[in-house]
Design a protein around this motif. Structure first.
Motif, PDB file in Angstrom:
ATOM      1  N   THR A  91     -29.912  48.391  45.494  1.00  0.00           N
ATOM      2  CA  THR A  91     -31.148  49.396  46.109  1.00  0.00           C
ATOM      3  C   THR A  91     -30.578  50.439  46.745  1.00  0.00           C
ATOM      4  N   ARG A  92     -29.208  50.696  46.581  1.00  0.00           N
ATOM      5  CA  ARG A  92     -29.056  51.843  47.121  1.00  0.00           C
ATOM      6  C   ARG A  92     -29.082  53.349  46.437  1.00  0.00           C
ATOM      7  N   PRO A  93     -29.614  54.532  46.988  1.00  0.00           N
ATOM      8  CA  PRO A  93     -29.556  54.626  48.516  1.00  0.00           C
ATOM      9  C   PRO A  93     -30.481  54.033  49.322  1.00  0.00           C
ATOM     10  N   TYR A  94     -30.331  53.451  50.638  1.00  0.00           N
ATOM     11  CA  TYR A  94     -31.621  52.907  51.210  1.00  0.00           C
ATOM     12  C   TYR A  94     -32.372  53.677  51.941  1.00  0.00           C
ATOM     13  N   ALA A  95     -33.763  53.483  51.802  1.00  0.00           N
ATOM     14  CA  ALA A  95     -34.914  54.334  52.279  1.00  0.00           C
ATOM     15  C   ALA A  95     -35.786  53.742  53.151  1.00  0.00           C
ATOM     16  N   GLU A  96     -35.644  52.335  53.300  1.00  0.00           N
ATOM     17  CA  GLU A  96     -36.642  51.423  54.092  1.00  0.00           C
ATOM     18  C   GLU A  96     -35.867  50.662  54.885  1.00  0.00           C
ATOM     19  N   GLU A  97     -36.655  49.833  55.646  1.00  0.00           N
ATOM     20  CA  GLU A  97     -36.194  48.825  56.669  1.00  0.00           C
ATOM     21  C   GLU A  97     -35.797  47.608  55.884  1.00  0.00           C
ATOM     22  N   THR A  98     -34.600  47.102  56.624  1.00  0.00           N
ATOM     23  CA  THR A  98     -33.746  46.111  55.970  1.00  0.00           C
ATOM     24  C   THR A  98     -34.467  44.905  55.429  1.00  0.00           C
ATOM     25  N   GLU A  99     -35.595  44.581  56.027  1.00  0.00           N
ATOM     26  CA  GLU A  99     -36.149  43.295  55.319  1.00  0.00           C
ATOM     27  C   GLU A  99     -36.839  43.672  53.936  1.00  0.00           C
ATOM     28  N   THR A 100     -37.207  44.950  53.981  1.00  0.00           N
ATOM     29  CA  THR A 100     -37.869  45.360  52.758  1.00  0.00           C
ATOM     30  C   THR A 100     -36.659  45.566  51.588  1.00  0.00           C
ATOM     31  N   ILE A 159     -27.217  46.073  60.234  1.00  0.00           N
ATOM     32  CA  ILE A 159     -26.540  45.759  61.567  1.00  0.00           C
ATOM     33  C   ILE A 159     -26.619  47.297  62.372  1.00  0.00           C
ATOM     34  N   SER A 160     -26.215  48.444  61.719  1.00  0.00           N
ATOM     35  CA  SER A 160     -26.099  49.489  62.363  1.00  0.00           C
ATOM     36  C   SER A 160     -27.188  49.940  63.027  1.00  0.00           C
ATOM     37  N   ARG A 161     -28.340  49.564  62.167  1.00  0.00           N
ATOM     38  CA  ARG A 161     -29.822  49.966  62.711  1.00  0.00           C
ATOM     39  C   ARG A 161     -30.274  48.824  63.587  1.00  0.00           C
ATOM     40  N   GLY A 162     -29.579  47.811  63.902  1.00  0.00           N
ATOM     41  CA  GLY A 162     -29.987  46.960  64.910  1.00  0.00           C
ATOM     42  C   GLY A 162     -30.935  45.949  64.636  1.00  0.00           C
ATOM     43  N   GLU A 163     -31.165  45.900  63.083  1.00  0.00           N
ATOM     44  CA  GLU A 163     -32.226  44.989  62.552  1.00  0.00           C
ATOM     45  C   GLU A 163     -31.717  43.465  62.091  1.00  0.00           C
ATOM     46  N   LEU A 164     -30.241  43.426  62.160  1.00  0.00           N
ATOM     47  CA  LEU A 164     -29.756  42.002  61.773  1.00  0.00           C
ATOM     48  C   LEU A 164     -28.522  41.971  62.874  1.00  0.00           C
TER      49      LEU A 164
END
Length: 211
Positions: A91-100, A159-164
């Motif tokens: 799915t790279r490059p990432y554009a949405e939140e990790t769950e998505t 992890i870098s976005r604090g979501e995991l």
């Protein structure tokens, strides 16, 4: 195992066309592409059970010896096509939140298994991989490691976005996300419907997120 360029680390499949130029290297690249295209077509039409080197040679318009210089068997041919398709899941490059992004990864994997030639190849190869240590090693190094790299990149991004969670094990996440797909596809026969990925990620996400 005498794999062609691409299965042993350098570009294959679609990239082979980029190598096509003048002289011997260009002819080899064009021949390689014809072999992969013919294998993919026959797998899509007839499945792995009916795949033969003779059939691929006839469809590609090349001699059997040309194929055997690159591949030792139909297993290698099927694996080469599978490797050529591996990049379709990322799915790279990432554009949405990790769950998505996790949901997209699971959904894309399930879709390819359910609707494309990848599913037929996997069904045909699974017993061969279990019985052939050399084939298994290549499969793990090129297919399994590719999937793990995709999930690891998603985990690091989350992890870098604090979501995991910072201590999340990417290999365990890979097992938990993709294991249910293969269980349904090979064993239970339960549907891999359009809502499966969302339900799975929703169920697992509490274990992935910071407490």
């Amino acid at each position: 195992m005498n794999f062609p360029q691409g299965v042993d680390g350098s570009p294959a499949g679609a990239d082979a066309g980029q190598r096509a130029g003048s002289g011997h290297s260009g002819r080899r690249a064009r021949s390689e592409q014809k072999i992969l295209d013919a294998t993919r077509e026959l797998l899509g039409e007839e499945g792995f059970v009916s795949l033969t080197v003779e059939g691929v040679a006839a469809r590609a318009g090349v001699a059997k010896t040309t194929i055997y210089r690159r591949y030792r068997s139909r297993n290698d041919l099927a694996l080469a096509v599978l490797l050529d398709m591996v990049g379709d899941v990322s799915t790279r490059p990432y554009a949405e939140e990790t769950e998505t992004e996790l949901t997209k990864l699971v959904d894309r994997t399930a879709e390819l298994m359910r609707t494309s030639v990848m599913g037929r190849i996997m069904k045909g190869l699974v017993s061969e991989v279990a019985a052939d240590p050399e084939l298994a090693q290549v499969y793990r190094e090129r297919v399994v490691s590719h999937r793990l790299a995709d999930v690891r990149a998603l985990v690091e991004h989350g992890i870098s976005r604090g979501e995991l969670r910072a201590d999340l094990d990417a290999e365990m996440v890979t097992d938990l996300l993709l294991g249910p797909i293969y269980y349904r596809f090979f064993l239970s026969g339960a549907p891999l419907d359009g809502g499966f990925a969302k339900r799975l990620v929703t169920t697992l996400l509490p274990a992935f997120t910071p407490r």
